[in-house]
Design a protein around this motif. Structure first.
Motif, mmCIF file in Angstrom:
data_model
loop_
_atom_site.group_PDB
_atom_site.id
_atom_site.type_symbol
_atom_site.label_atom_id
_atom_site.label_comp_id
_atom_site.label_asym_id
_atom_site.label_seq_id
_atom_site.Cartn_x
_atom_site.Cartn_y
_atom_site.Cartn_z
ATOM 1 N N GLY A 55 -33.558 14.855 -34.670
ATOM 2 C CA GLY A 55 -32.865 13.963 -33.761
ATOM 3 C C GLY A 55 -32.307 14.716 -32.567
ATOM 4 N N VAL A 56 -31.525 13.988 -31.736
ATOM 5 C CA VAL A 56 -30.964 14.526 -30.500
ATOM 6 C C VAL A 56 -29.507 14.110 -30.396
ATOM 7 C CG1 VAL A 56 -31.118 14.571 -27.978
ATOM 8 C CG2 VAL A 56 -33.207 14.372 -29.348
ATOM 9 N N MET A 57 -28.608 15.075 -30.090
ATOM 10 C CA MET A 57 -27.217 14.777 -29.763
ATOM 11 C C MET A 57 -27.029 15.010 -28.271
ATOM 12 S SD MET A 57 -24.814 15.936 -32.985
ATOM 13 C CE MET A 57 -25.317 17.649 -33.127
ATOM 14 N N LEU A 83 -37.487 9.817 -32.549
ATOM 15 C CA LEU A 83 -36.304 10.650 -32.730
ATOM 16 C C LEU A 83 -35.029 9.844 -32.502
ATOM 17 C CD1 LEU A 83 -37.233 14.002 -30.928
ATOM 18 C CD2 LEU A 83 -37.247 13.501 -33.368
ATOM 19 N N PRO A 84 -34.098 9.823 -33.461
ATOM 20 C CA PRO A 84 -32.817 9.139 -33.235
ATOM 21 C C PRO A 84 -31.967 9.922 -32.236
ATOM 22 C CG PRO A 84 -32.813 10.250 -35.371
ATOM 23 C CD PRO A 84 -34.209 10.379 -34.830
ATOM 24 N N ILE A 85 -31.358 9.206 -31.296
ATOM 25 C CA ILE A 85 -30.497 9.817 -30.282
ATOM 26 C C ILE A 85 -29.056 9.407 -30.561
ATOM 27 C CG2 ILE A 85 -29.971 9.970 -27.815
ATOM 28 C CD1 ILE A 85 -32.883 9.278 -27.232
ATOM 29 N N SER A 102 -32.769 2.348 -27.290
ATOM 30 C CA SER A 102 -33.226 3.736 -27.344
ATOM 31 C C SER A 102 -32.313 4.615 -28.190
ATOM 32 C CB SER A 102 -33.317 4.330 -25.928
ATOM 33 O OG SER A 102 -34.163 3.551 -25.112
ATOM 34 N N LEU A 103 -31.091 4.152 -28.457
ATOM 35 C CA LEU A 103 -30.090 4.966 -29.138
ATOM 36 C C LEU A 103 -29.985 4.600 -30.605
ATOM 37 C CD1 LEU A 103 -27.215 4.818 -26.484
ATOM 38 C CD2 LEU A 103 -28.961 6.594 -26.740
ATOM 39 N N ALA A 104 -29.791 5.626 -31.430
ATOM 40 C CA ALA A 104 -29.501 5.384 -32.839
ATOM 41 C C ALA A 104 -28.023 5.118 -33.041
ATOM 42 C CB ALA A 104 -29.937 6.581 -33.687
ATOM 43 N N HIS A 105 -27.184 5.781 -32.233
ATOM 44 C CA HIS A 105 -25.741 5.629 -32.407
ATOM 45 C C HIS A 105 -25.032 6.126 -31.158
ATOM 46 C CE1 HIS A 105 -21.949 5.252 -34.503
ATOM 47 N NE2 HIS A 105 -21.644 6.517 -34.267
ATOM 48 N N ALA A 106 -24.098 5.311 -30.636
ATOM 49 C CA ALA A 106 -23.206 5.728 -29.560
ATOM 50 C C ALA A 106 -21.817 5.889 -30.168
ATOM 51 C CB ALA A 106 -23.194 4.679 -28.437
ATOM 52 N N TRP A 107 -21.181 7.029 -29.910
ATOM 53 C CA TRP A 107 -19.962 7.342 -30.648
ATOM 54 C C TRP A 107 -18.885 7.960 -29.767
ATOM 55 C CZ3 TRP A 107 -18.206 12.459 -31.075
ATOM 56 C CH2 TRP A 107 -19.089 13.428 -30.609
ATOM 57 N N THR A 108 -17.655 7.819 -30.246
ATOM 58 C CA THR A 108 -16.514 8.521 -29.656
ATOM 59 C C THR A 108 -15.734 9.273 -30.727
ATOM 60 O OG1 THR A 108 -15.164 6.505 -29.872
ATOM 61 C CG2 THR A 108 -16.251 6.896 -27.751
ATOM 62 N N GLY A 109 -15.862 8.869 -31.976
ATOM 63 C CA GLY A 109 -15.155 9.530 -33.067
ATOM 64 C C GLY A 109 -16.109 10.204 -34.032
ATOM 65 N N ARG A 114 -20.571 11.299 -38.185
ATOM 66 C CA ARG A 114 -20.965 11.873 -39.473
ATOM 67 C C ARG A 114 -21.709 10.850 -40.321
ATOM 68 N NH1 ARG A 114 -19.129 16.088 -42.861
ATOM 69 N NH2 ARG A 114 -17.564 16.669 -41.288
ATOM 70 N N GLU A 115 -21.185 9.642 -40.361
ATOM 71 C CA GLU A 115 -21.830 8.589 -41.148
ATOM 72 C C GLU A 115 -23.211 8.254 -40.596
ATOM 73 O OE1 GLU A 115 -21.026 3.904 -42.416
ATOM 74 O OE2 GLU A 115 -19.470 5.078 -41.402
ATOM 75 N N ALA A 116 -23.327 8.195 -39.259
ATOM 76 C CA ALA A 116 -24.613 7.862 -38.634
ATOM 77 C C ALA A 116 -25.631 8.968 -38.858
ATOM 78 C CB ALA A 116 -24.419 7.614 -37.135
#
Length: 319
Positions: A55-57, A83-85, A102-109, A114-116
């Motif tokens: 994946g990609v961060m 690839l999950p982004i 296109s995104l697997a998860h958008a996060w701030t915390g 971690r869960e995603a």
């Protein structure tokens, strides 16, 4: 994840903020992830170089020479949509609909991240005893086919990529009461020929093999692994009753193969080297296990814990 010490995944890390970079690096280490830090300029070339990513961060405010990080996210998705982004949000503007897809998860915390990560990268649980067993029997089969090579393996990991490594690939079905899918071996034809020139194989079998003979060599290696897998992990009296099939898509131009499933695949890289010539590049054989039709790790655990029955004859099924 209980399997984090056993399995890993490679993540492209596109983060410029020192504080967040260290936090994400520490998180990756705690989850058993291998982070590949890169700049925005190096992001797409790195995708071309690494065919086995998980994946990609990506940071939303990552500096880019042209466009912005959201445009980079779109470009990454176009190039490798499997690839999950994981996008670190720095603004509160709503994301465009195409970007959301296109995104697997958008996060701030970090808790949600971690869960995603666990859900996306380790959605299939691979029992450690199975992973270790596959490495053991595969290494034994490779040593049988290449008796003069030193065989080492990298730590097993999971991949979302569907890009084929090298030019020579084999594919064989795996079917049991607890799994249905395929095993692949992949390698580079020139490296395989060079390994035979170095004397990895039996005496008298050199590097003057044509491509059909090299194909057969990798095919026989696959057959040996399958025979060992069958004897150890497949009950002789029962097979899976679920006979669902999905198309396998192969694009030779793009070196891409899809088994109709987005689940992560178990991947192990084996390196064959010449102990007499430590400076030469190793022959790399990549093994992938794809349980796209049936995967019941709890049934595998029950099977592996049951008392062993009388073993098979040890005969191998030929192609």
């Amino acid at each position: 994840m209980s399997e984090a010490p056993t399995l890993a995944a490679k993540l492209l890390l596109l983060e410029h903020d020192p504080r967040h970079y260290q936090t994400l690096w520490d998180l990756a280490q705690s989850l058993g992830l291998v982070a590949l830090p890169r700049s925005a300029t190096d992001a797409l070339p790195t995708l071309a170089q690494h065919k086995d990513l998980g994946g990609v961060m990506l940071a939303e405010d990552l500096p880019c020479e042209s466009g912005d990080a959201l445009s980079l996210a779109r470009a990454i998705h176009r190039q490798r949509p499997e690839l999950p982004i994981f996008l670190r949000r720095t603004g509160d503007a709503p994301l465009a609909d195409d970007l959301k897809l296109s995104l697997a998860h958008a996060w701030t915390g970090l808790d949600t991240l971690r869960e995603a990560l666990n859900k996306s990268l380790f959605s299939l649980r691979y029992p450690p005893e199975l992973v270790n067993g596959v490495v053991e029997l595969t290494s034994g089969a490779i040593r049988s086919m290449f008796p003069n090579a030193q065989v080492d393996n990298e730590p097993p990991y999971v991949v979302h990529d569907r890009i084929i490594f090298g030019q020579v690939s084999t594919l064989i079905a795996l079917e049991s009461t607890w799994c249905r899918g395929y095993m692949m071996l992949q390698t580079e034809e020139s490296a395989l020929r060079q390994g035979m020139l170095q004397g990895f194989g039996y005496e008298g079998v050199g590097g003057d093999l044509n491509f059909r003979e090299l194909n057969n060599l990798l095919g026989e290696t696959t057959n040996l692994i399958w025979g060992a897998f069958k004897n150890r992990y497949i009950p002789p009296q029962a097979f899976a009753t679920q006979q669902t099939q999905v198309p396998i898509v192969i694009n030779h131009e793009q070196k891409y193969i899809s088994f109709g499933s987005q689940d992560p695949q178990l991947c192990i890289r084996y390196q064959l080297s010449d102990p007499r010539r430590p400076g030469l590049p190793p022959l790399v054989i990549v093994q992938r296990l794809i349980f796209n039709l049936l995967w019941s790790p709890e049934k595998f655990t029950e099977f592996s814990a049951a008392p062993p029955e009388a073993g098979g004859t040890g005969e191998l099924e030929l192609f």
